[in-house]
Design a protein around this motif. Structure first.
Motif, mmCIF file in Angstrom:
data_model
loop_
_atom_site.group_PDB
_atom_site.id
_atom_site.type_symbol
_atom_site.label_atom_id
_atom_site.label_comp_id
_atom_site.label_asym_id
_atom_site.label_seq_id
_atom_site.Cartn_x
_atom_site.Cartn_y
_atom_site.Cartn_z
ATOM 1 N N ASP A 1 -12.394 3.328 4.025
ATOM 2 C CA ASP A 1 -12.542 2.307 2.983
ATOM 3 C C ASP A 1 -12.908 2.925 1.626
ATOM 4 O OD1 ASP A 1 -12.531 -0.165 1.821
ATOM 5 O OD2 ASP A 1 -14.534 -0.720 2.506
ATOM 6 N N VAL A 2 -12.155 3.935 1.254
ATOM 7 C CA VAL A 2 -12.381 4.605 -0.031
ATOM 8 C C VAL A 2 -11.814 3.712 -1.138
ATOM 9 C CG1 VAL A 2 -11.716 6.641 -1.388
ATOM 10 C CG2 VAL A 2 -12.302 6.877 1.053
ATOM 11 N N PRO B 1 -6.893 -1.415 0.252
ATOM 12 C CA PRO B 1 -5.705 -1.986 -0.397
ATOM 13 C C PRO B 1 -6.065 -2.597 -1.751
ATOM 14 C CG PRO B 1 -5.758 -2.598 1.914
ATOM 15 C CD PRO B 1 -7.075 -1.937 1.617
ATOM 16 N N GLY B 2 -5.208 -2.376 -2.734
ATOM 17 C CA GLY B 2 -5.422 -2.967 -4.050
ATOM 18 C C GLY B 2 -6.330 -2.161 -4.960
ATOM 19 N N THR C 1 0.813 -1.212 0.000
ATOM 20 C CA THR C 1 0.000 0.000 0.000
ATOM 21 C C THR C 1 0.851 1.270 0.000
ATOM 22 O OG1 THR C 1 -0.125 -0.104 2.419
ATOM 23 C CG2 THR C 1 -1.952 -1.090 1.189
ATOM 24 N N ALA C 2 2.145 1.167 0.350
ATOM 25 C CA ALA C 2 2.989 2.371 0.425
ATOM 26 C C ALA C 2 2.965 3.124 -0.910
ATOM 27 C CB ALA C 2 4.411 1.999 0.816
ATOM 28 N N LEU C 3 3.045 2.362 -2.003
ATOM 29 C CA LEU C 3 3.067 2.997 -3.321
ATOM 30 C C LEU C 3 1.657 3.296 -3.819
ATOM 31 C CD1 LEU C 3 5.948 1.004 -5.056
ATOM 32 C CD2 LEU C 3 6.045 2.949 -3.500
ATOM 33 N N GLU C 4 0.672 2.552 -3.308
ATOM 34 C CA GLU C 4 -0.719 2.825 -3.695
ATOM 35 C C GLU C 4 -1.172 4.188 -3.159
ATOM 36 O OE1 GLU C 4 -1.754 -1.944 -3.455
ATOM 37 O OE2 GLU C 4 -3.114 -0.547 -2.474
ATOM 38 N N ILE D 1 -20.736 -17.604 -1.774
ATOM 39 C CA ILE D 1 -19.893 -16.541 -1.218
ATOM 40 C C ILE D 1 -20.197 -15.264 -2.001
ATOM 41 C CG2 ILE D 1 -17.496 -15.723 -1.063
ATOM 42 C CD1 ILE D 1 -16.657 -18.603 -0.482
ATOM 43 N N SER D 2 -20.433 -14.158 -1.285
ATOM 44 C CA SER D 2 -20.867 -12.939 -1.984
ATOM 45 C C SER D 2 -19.719 -12.203 -2.662
ATOM 46 C CB SER D 2 -21.589 -12.000 -1.018
ATOM 47 O OG SER D 2 -20.712 -11.593 0.013
ATOM 48 N N GLY D 3 -18.501 -12.359 -2.131
ATOM 49 C CA GLY D 3 -17.353 -11.721 -2.778
ATOM 50 C C GLY D 3 -16.915 -10.418 -2.136
ATOM 51 N N SER D 4 -16.994 -10.333 -0.800
ATOM 52 C CA SER D 4 -16.538 -9.132 -0.099
ATOM 53 C C SER D 4 -15.036 -8.950 -0.329
ATOM 54 C CB SER D 4 -16.786 -9.282 1.408
ATOM 55 O OG SER D 4 -15.910 -10.254 1.942
ATOM 56 N N PHE D 5 -14.561 -7.715 -0.227
ATOM 57 C CA PHE D 5 -13.132 -7.482 -0.493
ATOM 58 C C PHE D 5 -12.254 -8.146 0.549
ATOM 59 C CE2 PHE D 5 -11.223 -4.427 2.443
ATOM 60 C CZ PHE D 5 -12.334 -3.923 3.108
ATOM 61 N N GLN D 6 -12.787 -8.312 1.770
ATOM 62 C CA GLN D 6 -11.957 -8.982 2.779
ATOM 63 C C GLN D 6 -11.778 -10.455 2.430
ATOM 64 O OE1 GLN D 6 -14.742 -7.231 3.913
ATOM 65 N NE2 GLN D 6 -14.073 -5.785 5.477
ATOM 66 N N HIS D 7 -12.765 -11.042 1.788
ATOM 67 C CA HIS D 7 -12.618 -12.432 1.365
ATOM 68 C C HIS D 7 -11.690 -12.517 0.151
ATOM 69 C CE1 HIS D 7 -13.595 -16.661 1.087
ATOM 70 N NE2 HIS D 7 -13.678 -16.486 -0.226
ATOM 71 N N MET D 8 -11.994 -11.723 -0.870
ATOM 72 C CA MET D 8 -11.216 -11.803 -2.109
ATOM 73 C C MET D 8 -9.753 -11.410 -1.873
ATOM 74 S SD MET D 8 -13.692 -12.990 -3.735
ATOM 75 C CE MET D 8 -12.917 -13.348 -5.289
ATOM 76 N N GLY D 9 -9.523 -10.573 -0.847
ATOM 77 C CA GLY D 9 -8.164 -10.142 -0.523
ATOM 78 C C GLY D 9 -7.249 -11.292 -0.121
ATOM 79 N N GLY D 10 -7.827 -12.437 0.186
ATOM 80 C CA GLY D 10 -7.014 -13.591 0.575
ATOM 81 C C GLY D 10 -6.735 -14.532 -0.591
#
Ligand SMILES: Cc1cc2nc3c(=O)[nH]c(=O)nc-3n(C[C@H](O)[C@H](O)[C@H](O)COP(=O)(O)OP(=O)(O)OC[C@H]3O[C@@H](n4cnc5c(N)ncnc54)[C@H](O)[C@@H]3O)c2cc1C
Ligand SMILES: Nc1ncnc2c1ncn2[C@@H]1O[C@H](COP(=O)(O)O)[C@@H](O)[C@H]1O
Lengths: 257, 322
Positions: free
Chosen positions: B116-117, B157-158, B18-21, B269-278
Motif C-alpha cells: 500500500d505504497v 490505485p490512483g 493501474t497498468a499505466l500507473e 466517515i473518516s475518509g479511508s482510501f477504500q471508501h473514497m475509492g468508490g
C-alpha cells in the motif's frame, strides 16, 4: 480442528484520535488506549464458530510485550482455550517478515490444522498472513468472508470488488486472512475476563523458539502529515449560520430536490 | 539498478487503470527505468492485451496458459517465481488480487515487501524511499525498503498519475514455456455476484452516507429523515454493513459499490482510501465529522466540524421548512 489465531495489540482508533506528537515525528502515544486489532477479533470469533461445529480448540498467539497479555486474555474470554505470547527484544525492531518468522516458529511447535490472521492491522500492511503461509508452504487466501468446513478441505469466499465473492476450495492445513463482517463477534464482559484472569499464558522468546529474527528490510523512519493542498473549505460560525450556508450550497450544487 | 517489473491487471481484454500507473511509479524509482510488463492469462484476447500494454512498456512478457482462466493469485505466484530474475523489483496494484499475491511472492523470491505504497520519493543505491499511510490515513510515514535482494511493492490505485505517453513501442516476448508447474492446493471455483439491494445507489444523484460516527443502529433514522427531506438516498461505509445495520448493496467503496452522484454528504466517515475509492465522477463532497483532523477533510469540498447526531436533525428541520 486445532485452530491458531494470530492477534495483534493496536491503538484503538475508536477510543483515540491518532495525531502527531509535538516534535512531529511520531504519533502522540500519551493516553493511547489499546485493544485487539478489529480484524483479529472477527478471526477469533470465526475460529470459535468452526470449533463449535466440528470440535477442536482455539489458541490465540501474539508477538508483543507483556502488556499484550491483556489482549490475549480478552480473546480467551471469548472462548479461546489457550494463549501464547511471543516476546523478545529481538522482535521489537522486526518488520512484517520478522513477525511472520516468529509466528512460523510457534506454528512449527504446535499441530494446527488452520491458522487465521486478520486481513490487516493498524499499519494497513496486510502482509503477515500471506508471508506466514508461504513460509509454511501451505495454501493461503486473503480477505476471507465465508468459511465452510468440508472434511479435510474448506470452501472459502474471498471478498473482491463490488461485493462479489471469489470462491475457492482449499486443502488443510492452510492460512486464511479474515475480513471484517464475516460474523458478529460475541460480546465480552468483565465477568468473562475475570474467569480467565488466572489462566497461565506461556511466554516464549527467540531462544525458546530456536530462531534468528531476520534483520528488518523495511523500516519506518518517521510519521508526518502530508501537505494535501487546500483541503475542504470549512464552514464556520454558529450552527444556524453553518446550516444556512450549507443549504445554499446544496441548492447550488443540485443537492436538494 | 535492478530490473523493474509491473504485473498488469486486465479483464475481458481491457487494461486496468493501474497498468499505466505502475509504469509511472517505476519512473519514480529511477527516472531512466525501462520497466517490463508481465501479462498472464489465457484465451484469444491475450495478444490484444499485450499489444495495448506494449504502447506503454518497452518490453512485455506474455505468459499464456490454459490453466489460468481466472487471475488466481496462488497460481500466478508460481508463474512469477518461475520467470522473474533474482533481485527484481516487482510492482503490483494494492487491491484484492495484489493483497492475495504480494506477501507470499516476497517470501518465495526472498525479497523485501512494502505494501500500500502511496508515493515513491526515489532510491538511494538499493534503498527505496517510500511513503505509506497508517491508521486509516490519519498519518503518513516515510519508510525505507532495502531492495538489495529485490523487492515487491504494492501501490495504492490512483496514487500515481498514469503514464499516458503511449510512446514505448514495446516488444512482446513469449515466456509461456517458462511458467512451470502450476498445480496449487487452492482451487478456484467461481465468482458469486453480489445480491442487488432495495435501492441502487449507483444511480443516485444525491447521497447521504453514514459511517461509524452514527454510533448506533437506531440513529440511522436521522440519516433517512435527512435523505427524505433532501430527496436523496442513504448509503454507508463498511462498518455499518459489517454490523448488519444496512445491506451490503448500500456500501460505498472498493469492496462495495462505485457511486457517481452529484452531491455526496459523508456523515461520520473518516475518509479511508477504500471508501473514497468508490466515489467517482468528481461529485461535490460535503464532510461532517466531529474530528477537525479527520482525513476526509483533505478530500472534501466543504467541511463541517460537528456531531452528526445533533447536526443532521437540525439540518433536516431547516430543509423541511424551505
Ligand atoms: C480490503 C478492504 C476493503 C475495504 N473496503 C471498504 C469499502 O468498500 N468501503 C468502506 O467504507 N470501507 C472499506 N474498508 C474499510 C476501511 O478501511 C475503513 O475501515 C472504513 O472505511 C472506515 O469506515 P468509517 O469511516 O465509517 O469509520 P471510522 O474510520 O471509524 O471513522 C468514523 C469517523 O466518524 C467520526 N465520528 C465519530 N462520532 C461522530 C459523531 N457523533 N459526529 C460526527 N463524526 C463522528 C470520527 O471522528 C471518525 O472520523 C475496506 C478495508 C479493507 C482492508
Ligand atoms: N505482532 C503480531 N502478533 C500476532 N499477529 C500479528 C502481529 N502483527 C500482525 N499479526 C497478524 O497479521 C495480520 C495482518 O497484520 P499486518 O500484516 O501487520 O497488517 C493481523 O491481523 C494479525 O492477525
Amino acid at each position: 480442528m486445532e485452530i491458531l489465531v494470530c492477534v495483534k495489540r493496536v491503538p484503538d482508533t475508536s477510543e483515540n484520535e491518532i495525531e502527531l506528537n509535538s516534535a512531529g515525528n511520531d504519533i502522540d502515544r500519551d493516553d493511547l488506549v489499546y485493544s485487539v486489532n478489529e480484524w483479529d477479533n472477527y478471526a477469533v470469533e470465526e475460529a470459535l464458530q468452526i470449533v463449535d461445529k466440528v470440535g477442536g480448540s482455539v489458541t490465540v498467539v501474539s508477538v508483543g510485550d507483556e502488556e499484550t497479555e491483556e489482549v490475549l486474555r480478552r480473546e480467551m474470554a471469548m472462548g479461546a482455550e489457550k494463549g501464547l505470547l511471543l516476546s523478545d527484544d529481538a522482535f521489537e525492531e522486526a518488520d512484517g517478515r520478522g513477525i511472520a518468522t516468529a509466528l512460523k516458529a510457534a506454528v512449527d511447535k504446535g499441530n494446527y490444522d488452520l491458522i487465521l490472521t486478520g486481513a490487516q492491522a493498524d499499519d494497513g500492511a496486510g502482509q503477515v498472513g500471506g508471508m506466514l503461509a508461504a513460509m509454511l508452504d501451505v495454501p493461503f487466501a486473503s480477505l476471507v468472508n465465508t468459511i465452510e468446513v468440508d472434511g479435510d478441505k474448506l470452501k472459502v469466499g474471498r471478498e473482491i470488488e463490488g461485493g462479489n465473492q471469489e470462491m475457492h476450495e482449499v486443502s488443510l492445513p492452510c492460512v486464511l486472512s479474515i475480513q471484517t463482517g464475516i460474523n458478529e463477534p460475541r460480546y465480552v464482559g468483565i465477568r468473562g475476563i475475570r474467569k480467565v484472569a488466572s489462566v497461565e499464558i506461556p511466554t516464549m522468546g527467540a531462544g525458546d523458539l530456536g530462531l534468528d529474527v531476520p534483520a528488518a528490510k523495511v523500516k519506518r523512519l518517521d510519521y508526518f502529515l502530508p501537505d494535501m493542498g487546500e483541503g475542504a473549505e470549512m464552514l464556520e460560525g454558529s450552527t444556524e449560520e453553518i446550516i444556512d450556508k450549507l443549504v445554499e450550497l446544496l441548492k447550488a450544487k443540485g443537492g436538494l430536490k | 539498478m535492478a530490473q523493474i517489473f509491473s504485473y498488469i491487471l486486465h479483464k475481458d481484454g481491457a487494461l486496468d487503470d493501474t497498468a499505466l500507473e505502475l509504469a509511472a511509479a517505476a519512473k519514480k524509482i529511477d527516472a531512466s527505468a525501462n520497466p517490463t510488463a508481465i501479462v498472464v492469462g489465457s484465451g484469444d484476447g491475450l495478444d490484444a492485451v499485450c499489444t495495448k500494454v506494449a504502447a506503454s512498456y518497452g518490453e512485455v512478457w506474455k505468459v499464456a496458459n490454459e490453466a489460468i482462466t481466472y487471475p488466481d493469485a496462488e497460481m500466478i505466484r508460481k508463474v512469477l517465481v518461475n520467470i522473474l530474475p533474482a533481485e527484481s523489483i516487482v510492482l503490483i496494484a494494492h487491491e484484492h488480487f495484489g493483497m492475495d499475491l504480494a506477501p507470499g511472492l516476497s517470501i518465495k523470491l526472498d525479497s523485501a515487501l512494502a505494501t500500500d505504497v502511496v508515493a515513491i520519493e526515489g532510491a538511494d543505491g538499493a534503498t527505496l524511499k517510500l511513503v505509506r499511510q497508517e491508521f486509516g490515513g490519519a498519518v503518513s510515514a516515510h519508510v525505507t525498503c532495502d531492495a538489495a535482494q529485490g523487492a515487491v511493492l504494492t501501490l495504492r490505485p490512483g496514487s500515481f498519475g498514469a503514464d499516458e505517453s503511449q510512446s514505448a513501442g514495446g516488444t512482446v516476448v513469449d515466456k509461456s514455456s517458462e511458467a512451470g508447474d502450476l498445480t496449487a492446493q487452492r482451487k478456484y471455483l467461481e465468482v458469486v455476484e453480489a445480491e442487488a439491494g432495495d435501492v441502487d445507489i449507483t444511480k443516485s444523484e444525491v447521497l447521504v452516507s453514514c459511517g461509524r460516527g452514527i454510533e448506533d443502529e437506531e440513529n440511522l433514522e436521522i440519516a433517512f429523515d435527512l435523505a427524505k427531506a433532501m430527496g436523496a438516498d442513504v448509503s454507508c461505509s463498511r462498518p455499518i454493513v459489517d454490523a448488519k445495520w444496512l445491506p451490503k448493496a448500500r456500501q460505498v467503496g472498493t469492496s462495495g459499490q462505485t457511486v457517481k452522484p452529484k452531491v455526496y454528504m459523508a456523515c461520520g466517515i473518516s475518509g479511508s482510501f477504500q471508501h473514497m475509492g468508490g466515489i467517482k465522477g468528481n461529485p461535490f463532497i460535503i464532510a461532517i465529522n466531529k474530528n477537525p483532523k479527520a482525513p476526509i477533510f483533505q478530500v472534501a469540498d466543504v467541511g463541517i466540524v460537528a456531531d452528526i447526531l445533533e447536526f443532521l436533525p437540525e439540518l433536516t428541520e431547516k430543509i423541511e421548512e424551505l
